[in-house]
Design a protein around this motif. Structure first.
Motif, PDB file in Angstrom:
ATOM      1  N   ILE A 384     -41.325  45.377  13.535  1.00 32.97           N
ATOM      2  CA  ILE A 384     -41.344  44.555  12.305  1.00 32.97           C
ATOM      3  C   ILE A 384     -40.924  43.124  12.634  1.00 32.97           C
ATOM      4  CG2 ILE A 384     -40.241  44.234  10.050  1.00 32.97           C
ATOM      5  CD1 ILE A 384     -42.184  46.464   9.937  1.00 32.97           C
ATOM      6  N   HIS A 385     -39.948  42.988  13.527  1.00 35.16           N
ATOM      7  CA  HIS A 385     -39.462  41.650  13.906  1.00 35.16           C
ATOM      8  C   HIS A 385     -40.578  40.823  14.535  1.00 35.16           C
ATOM      9  CE1 HIS A 385     -37.494  38.531  16.188  1.00 35.16           C
ATOM     10  NE2 HIS A 385     -37.826  39.109  17.311  1.00 35.16           N
ATOM     11  N   ILE A 392     -35.956  37.166  12.504  1.00 39.16           N
ATOM     12  CA  ILE A 392     -34.796  36.984  13.385  1.00 39.16           C
ATOM     13  C   ILE A 392     -34.216  38.371  13.658  1.00 39.16           C
ATOM     14  CG2 ILE A 392     -32.491  35.972  13.578  1.00 39.16           C
ATOM     15  CD1 ILE A 392     -34.330  33.744  13.535  1.00 39.16           C
ATOM     16  N   TYR A 393     -33.876  38.637  14.906  1.00 32.01           N
ATOM     17  CA  TYR A 393     -33.350  39.952  15.270  1.00 32.01           C
ATOM     18  C   TYR A 393     -31.925  39.778  15.761  1.00 32.01           C
ATOM     19  CZ  TYR A 393     -33.139  44.492  17.621  1.00 32.01           C
ATOM     20  OH  TYR A 393     -32.795  45.755  18.009  1.00 32.01           O
ATOM     21  N   THR A 394     -30.970  40.458  15.125  1.00 35.13           N
ATOM     22  CA  THR A 394     -29.584  40.376  15.607  1.00 35.13           C
ATOM     23  C   THR A 394     -29.033  41.786  15.710  1.00 35.13           C
ATOM     24  OG1 THR A 394     -28.574  40.332  13.433  1.00 35.13           O
ATOM     25  CG2 THR A 394     -29.197  38.224  14.350  1.00 35.13           C
ATOM     26  N   ALA A 423     -28.449  33.071  11.400  1.00 32.22           N
ATOM     27  CA  ALA A 423     -29.625  33.939  11.441  1.00 32.22           C
ATOM     28  C   ALA A 423     -30.257  34.143  10.063  1.00 32.22           C
ATOM     29  CB  ALA A 423     -29.236  35.287  12.039  1.00 32.22           C
ATOM     30  N   LEU A 424     -29.432  34.343   9.033  1.00 36.76           N
ATOM     31  CA  LEU A 424     -30.005  34.642   7.711  1.00 36.76           C
ATOM     32  C   LEU A 424     -30.694  33.425   7.106  1.00 36.76           C
ATOM     33  CD1 LEU A 424     -27.114  36.796   6.296  1.00 36.76           C
ATOM     34  CD2 LEU A 424     -29.424  37.579   6.637  1.00 36.76           C
ATOM     35  N   VAL A 425     -30.145  32.238   7.370  1.00 35.71           N
ATOM     36  CA  VAL A 425     -30.750  31.027   6.810  1.00 35.71           C
ATOM     37  C   VAL A 425     -32.026  30.692   7.578  1.00 35.71           C
ATOM     38  CG1 VAL A 425     -30.346  28.611   6.257  1.00 35.71           C
ATOM     39  CG2 VAL A 425     -28.478  30.230   6.113  1.00 35.71           C
ATOM     40  N   LEU A 426     -32.015  30.932   8.897  1.00 36.46           N
ATOM     41  CA  LEU A 426     -33.213  30.659   9.700  1.00 36.46           C
ATOM     42  C   LEU A 426     -34.352  31.600   9.319  1.00 36.46           C
ATOM     43  CD1 LEU A 426     -31.909  29.973  13.308  1.00 36.46           C
ATOM     44  CD2 LEU A 426     -32.972  28.364  11.776  1.00 36.46           C
ATOM     45  N   SER A 427     -34.022  32.826   8.870  1.00 40.04           N
ATOM     46  CA  SER A 427     -35.096  33.762   8.512  1.00 40.04           C
ATOM     47  C   SER A 427     -35.423  33.671   7.019  1.00 40.04           C
ATOM     48  CB  SER A 427     -34.706  35.191   8.876  1.00 40.04           C
ATOM     49  OG  SER A 427     -33.545  35.571   8.196  1.00 40.04           O
ATOM     50  N   ASP A 428     -35.191  32.500   6.420  1.00 44.34           N
ATOM     51  CA  ASP A 428     -35.545  32.266   5.018  1.00 44.34           C
ATOM     52  C   ASP A 428     -37.041  32.505   4.854  1.00 44.34           C
ATOM     53  OD1 ASP A 428     -35.370  31.441   2.432  1.00 44.34           O
ATOM     54  OD2 ASP A 428     -35.590  29.324   2.892  1.00 44.34           O
ATOM     55  N   ARG A 429     -37.425  33.272   3.836  1.00 40.44           N
ATOM     56  CA  ARG A 429     -38.815  33.676   3.589  1.00 40.44           C
ATOM     57  C   ARG A 429     -39.382  34.526   4.719  1.00 40.44           C
ATOM     58  NH1 ARG A 429     -41.333  31.869  -0.725  1.00 40.44           N
ATOM     59  NH2 ARG A 429     -40.334  30.217  -1.893  1.00 40.44           N
ATOM     60  N   ILE A 465     -19.542  21.202   1.480  1.00 43.42           N
ATOM     61  CA  ILE A 465     -19.732  22.218   0.443  1.00 43.42           C
ATOM     62  C   ILE A 465     -21.225  22.290   0.182  1.00 43.42           C
ATOM     63  CG2 ILE A 465     -19.254  22.850  -1.938  1.00 43.42           C
ATOM     64  CD1 ILE A 465     -16.644  21.121  -1.571  1.00 43.42           C
ATOM     65  N   ALA A 466     -21.805  23.476   0.429  1.00 44.40           N
ATOM     66  CA  ALA A 466     -23.256  23.574   0.312  1.00 44.40           C
ATOM     67  C   ALA A 466     -23.654  24.976  -0.102  1.00 44.40           C
ATOM     68  CB  ALA A 466     -23.911  23.232   1.645  1.00 44.40           C
ATOM     69  N   SER A 467     -24.827  25.061  -0.706  1.00 44.53           N
ATOM     70  CA  SER A 467     -25.420  26.360  -1.004  1.00 44.53           C
ATOM     71  C   SER A 467     -26.795  26.365  -0.355  1.00 44.53           C
ATOM     72  CB  SER A 467     -25.540  26.528  -2.512  1.00 44.53           C
ATOM     73  OG  SER A 467     -26.075  27.786  -2.783  1.00 44.53           O
ATOM     74  N   LEU A 468     -26.990  27.240   0.621  1.00 40.87           N
ATOM     75  CA  LEU A 468     -28.235  27.253   1.394  1.00 40.87           C
ATOM     76  C   LEU A 468     -29.105  28.418   0.942  1.00 40.87           C
ATOM     77  CD1 LEU A 468     -26.504  26.894   4.859  1.00 40.87           C
ATOM     78  CD2 LEU A 468     -27.419  25.067   3.482  1.00 40.87           C
ATOM     79  N   ASN A 469     -30.413  28.215   1.013  1.00 36.36           N
ATOM     80  CA  ASN A 469     -31.338  29.291   0.639  1.00 36.36           C
ATOM     81  C   ASN A 469     -31.417  30.332   1.739  1.00 36.36           C
ATOM     82  OD1 ASN A 469     -32.187  28.558  -1.862  1.00 36.36           O
ATOM     83  ND2 ASN A 469     -33.746  27.159  -1.102  1.00 36.36           N
ATOM     84  N   ALA A 470     -31.371  31.592   1.350  1.00 39.53           N
ATOM     85  CA  ALA A 470     -31.587  32.665   2.335  1.00 39.53           C
ATOM     86  C   ALA A 470     -32.430  33.728   1.653  1.00 39.53           C
ATOM     87  CB  ALA A 470     -30.253  33.235   2.789  1.00 39.53           C
ATOM     88  N   ARG A 471     -33.681  33.334   1.305  1.00 41.71           N
ATOM     89  CA  ARG A 471     -34.553  34.284   0.597  1.00 41.71           C
ATOM     90  C   ARG A 471     -35.165  35.216   1.622  1.00 41.71           C
ATOM     91  NH1 ARG A 471     -37.155  29.003  -1.725  1.00 41.71           N
ATOM     92  NH2 ARG A 471     -36.883  28.647   0.476  1.00 41.71           N
ATOM     93  N   THR A 472     -34.353  36.117   2.120  1.00 49.50           N
ATOM     94  CA  THR A 472     -34.796  36.946   3.236  1.00 49.50           C
ATOM     95  C   THR A 472     -34.713  38.417   2.876  1.00 49.50           C
ATOM     96  OG1 THR A 472     -34.162  37.605   5.462  1.00 49.50           O
ATOM     97  CG2 THR A 472     -32.456  36.671   4.131  1.00 49.50           C
ATOM     98  N   SER A 473     -35.618  39.206   3.438  1.00 53.32           N
ATOM     99  CA  SER A 473     -35.510  40.663   3.302  1.00 53.32           C
ATOM    100  C   SER A 473     -34.645  41.153   4.450  1.00 53.32           C
ATOM    101  CB  SER A 473     -36.882  41.311   3.429  1.00 53.32           C
ATOM    102  OG  SER A 473     -37.792  40.707   2.569  1.00 53.32           O
ATOM    103  N   VAL A 474     -33.746  42.063   4.164  1.00 55.27           N
ATOM    104  CA  VAL A 474     -32.878  42.589   5.227  1.00 55.27           C
ATOM    105  C   VAL A 474     -33.358  43.984   5.603  1.00 55.27           C
ATOM    106  CG1 VAL A 474     -30.530  43.279   5.811  1.00 55.27           C
ATOM    107  CG2 VAL A 474     -30.907  41.238   4.455  1.00 55.27           C
ATOM    108  N   LEU A 475     -33.607  44.175   6.890  1.00 56.44           N
ATOM    109  CA  LEU A 475     -33.962  45.508   7.389  1.00 56.44           C
ATOM    110  C   LEU A 475     -32.870  45.898   8.374  1.00 56.44           C
ATOM    111  CD1 LEU A 475     -35.837  47.887   7.939  1.00 56.44           C
ATOM    112  CD2 LEU A 475     -37.113  46.481   9.510  1.00 56.44           C
ATOM    113  N   ALA A 476     -32.051  46.869   7.996  1.00 58.26           N
ATOM    114  CA  ALA A 476     -30.906  47.222   8.843  1.00 58.26           C
ATOM    115  C   ALA A 476     -31.048  48.650   9.315  1.00 58.26           C
ATOM    116  CB  ALA A 476     -29.617  47.064   8.040  1.00 58.26           C
TER     117      ALA A 476
END
Length: 714
Positions: A384-385, A392-394, A423-429, A465-476
């Protein structure tokens, strides 16, 4: 006179006039192969491009290096070896042609060369490549803020107010006039810079890192700095895989800021000419920025041509397309069909919904795989990655809380504190794959709560102080504690994970390794056939190849946004109420929660993804039935209370099933009754002593376990 003294490029025998003529011939006469046969007297490719640039008032023309090579290989070699000189001549020729067509056009049109014949690996950039044109591929890991760079300065005398002529930058520096040039004044050292009348250009420093497939065994990735100017600024953002064409340059570094001595080691960077999003094997993630920027955006090659779209639509009309796509997903992994169907839904994703009130519902599906060792969980994750956009794979042990979200560091160039994406912000969308989820530290895991429901990462540290987008699906994927899954315990006890986090996963699959002779024999045959290279086995399964699958998913994600039909909505409501009803046992006062509102949202996301798989704009009844089936399969495995055999959502939301809670209460009340009965006769002192002796005796017999030896009177 001109012919008598031809001008040469310094240090070579290349005549400027010859290059100029060659470029003029190329721009006027180059035609693509299909054009040659059709219309020999029509305009050439680049003449048409120049007219188009004049119409839309653009500032650059993209020149394909393959075209230059096909037309004049000698010009191509000169351009790659002496890019600064040849591109300057290219610009002059272009401006001459533009001024002939439209004398009033005042913008400076530049040439952007791309698509060189050979791409260099980052490791193979040698000193011999300096001042030559190179093309490299990599992933952007950091972008600096936009730096205004001065191009033309105007000075003013502080005594008489006289403004000097514009002074142009010479080799990166501007010489301030020492005296006022007005004859009446001639004051010494009186000139001051006038900011408003100077001309600045945008500049940005970008760090590019090697893609993982180019790193040799045991090596760490190399990085190289890119310098972006003017319109190339902000063309790529961190996480993008790009192909960059530019000039490899070296720059001297001073020993100290005040000394004129320079180090013997030079600093290298790439002066960027053209940047293009690369990597066709992945799905193209839709970019929300592209809509706003319009023509300013550098063209992405995501456009599907008509034939390709027709082919994909034909494919979607097949009755068994859902099954075919499932078989095509990781075909080397045997069976696990329901898990693959869940992963397929995750790849397609649902629609993110934003209400006018500002409330948003996520469209990404989160999946957790729990299972025994050796059930190919990590293989599915890796597959899937590789397929997912911005994947992003961690791994759980190797990720810290800041590595997943964002961390504050000092920028080596400017020395200011900057925010680096994790990792979560980089894998946005995209999809973030986390392996060994159970071995993650608690503070890293707590970061996921916000990401998985609100889809943002909020940060307040080091004054940022920031709010970053992380519109990511998590597959764990996680292993149960003690390596093997214990069916007598609940999921919560098997994987030590907070129930609040578990309830955020839409589908929780248990992949258990059960001994059964028939399935074992078929699995063994399948694994042996993979090593045996028995290609007939895979061919007869009728699977789609990776490029078709990628194109299909990309097209669906980008263009298909299914809507709920009326009958689907009615069926969804009816099915949910039916699920809730199962918790009411006839003749019993206890009510078990078998579904929560989170399940409705999960169902809607799954239904939209299933409609998306068929490239359909409307959700049908079969999608609803299939979504309920997928949810049942996942819940039956993970949320079944083993003492009663029914589905109980309390297991996932609180970690304790309803029957377990009742049993605990019964034990408590029974113990209280016995104690109260036995100690009614004596006084309080006897009561405490008797109780203590009784418990001690029971402990020696092994009925109860005693922790600590002090008894406190309450």
């Amino acid at each position: 006179m001109e012919e008598a003294t031809p001008t040469f490029v310094w240090g070579t025998n290349i005549s400027v006039q010859d290059v100029k003529n060659a470029i003029q011939m190329f721009i006027k006469h180059f035609r693509e192969t299909q054009e040659l046969s059709n219309d020999i007297y029509g305009e050439g490719k680049y003449t048409r491009l120049i007219h188009r640039v004049l119409e839309i008032e653009g500032e650059w023309i993209d020149v394909d290096a393959h075209d230059v090579f096909n037309y004049d290989s000698d010009l191509y070699n000169k351009m790659v070896r002496y890019p600064l000189e040849v591109l300057a001549i290219f610009d002059i020729v272009l401006m001459d042609i533009v001024s002939l067509i439209n004398p009033l056009f005042d913008k400076h049109v530049q040439v952007r060369v791309h698509n060189l014949k050979s791409s260099t690996s980052m490791r193979n950039l040698n000193p011999s490549d300096i001042e030559k044109m190179v093309s490299i591929k990599g992933m952007i890991i950091r972008c600096s803020s936009i730096i205004p760079e001065i191009r033309e300065a105007v000075f003013r005398c502080i005594f008489c107010g006289y403004h000097s002529d514009p002074v142009v930058v010479d080799r990166g520096r501007i010489t301030e006039p020492t005296t006022c040039s007005k004859q009446e004044c001639l004051a010494k050292n009186s000139m001051a810079l006038v900011h408003n009348r100077c001309r600045f250009a945008d500049k940005q420093i970008v760090r590019l890192q090697e893609t993982p497939d180019e790193i040799p065994e045991g090596g760490t990735p190399h990085t190289v700095s890119l310098l972006m100017h003017d319109k190339l600024v902000d063309a790529g953002k961190p996480g993008d895989r790009v192909e960059v064409t530019g000039i490899y340059r070296a720059m001297s570094v001073r020993v100290g800021p005040t000394q004129r001595t320079v180090k013997s080691l030079f600093k290298t960077y790439i002066d960027c000419l053209h940047i293009k999003k690369a990597d066709k094997s992945r799905m193209m993630a839709e970019d929300p920025m592209e809509v706003d920027k319009g023509s300013q955006r550098i063209e992405d090659d995501v456009q599907f041509d008509e034939d390709k779209v027709e082919e994909l639509k034909e494919l979607s009309k097949q009755p068994d397309i859902y099954e075919r796509l499932t078989r095509s997903l990781a075909p080397n992994i045997w069976e696990l069909d329901d898990v693959k169907k869940g992963l397929l839904c995750q790849l397609f994703g649902g629609n993110a919904l934003k209400l006018p009130s500002g409330v948003s519902f996520r469209g990404d599906i989160n999946i957790l795989l729990v299972g025994d060792p050796g059930t190919s969980k990590s293989q599915l994750l890796q597959y899937i990655h590789k397929l997912a956009p911005r994947g992003i794979y961690t791994s759980g042990r190797g990720s810290s809380a800041v590595g997943l979200t964002a961390y504050v560091t000092k920028d080596p160039e400017t020395g200011e504190t900057v925010l680096e994406s994790g990792a979560l912000v980089l894998s946005d969308r995209g999809i973030c794959c986390i392996d060994e989820f159970d071995k993650m530290s608690d503070n890293a895991r707590s970061m996921l709560h916000e990401v998985m429901e609100q889809q943002t990462v909020s940060i307040a540290k080091a004054g940022i102080i920031a709010s970053l987008n992380a519109r990511t699906s998590v597959l764990a994927c996680a292993n149960p504690s003690g390596s093997r899954y214990n069916p007598r315990l609940s999921v919560i006890d098997n994987i030590h994970m907070p129930p609040t986090l578990l309830s955020r996963f839409d589908l929780i699959y248990l992949i258990l390794d059960k001994a059964d002779e028939q399935t074992d024999r078929r699995l063994a045959k399948h694994i042996v056939s993979l090593h045996f290279e028995d290609t007939g086995l895979i061919a007869e399964q009728d699977v789609l190849d990776l490029t078709t699958l990628t194109a299909y998913v990309s097209y669906a994600r980008k263009n298909i946004h299914p809507q709920l039909s009326d009958e689907a909505a009615v069926e969804l409501t009816r099915g949910y109420v039916e699920m809730r009803k199962r918790g009411n046992f006839p003749g019993s006062s206890k009510k078990v929660i078998t579904a929560t509102p989170r399940q409705i949202e999960s169902l809607i996301r799954l239904i939209e993804a299933l409609a998306c798989i068929r490239l359909s704009e409307w959700v049908e009844m079969r999608d609803v039935t299939e979504a309920f089936r997928l949810l049942e399969v996942a819940m039956q495995q993970s949320a079944t209370d083993h003492s009663t055999g029914t589905i109980d959502m309390d297991l996932i939301t609180t970690g304790v099933s309803a029957s377990e809670r009742m049993r605990r209460e019964n034990v408590l009340s029974a113990t209280r009754n016995i104690i109260m009965e036995k100690v009614q006769l004596g006084g309080p002192s006897v009561r405490l002593l008797e109780l203590r002796n009784a418990v001690a005796t029971l402990a020696t017999e092994g009925f109860v376990v005693l922790h600590g030896d002090s008894v406190k009177r309450i």
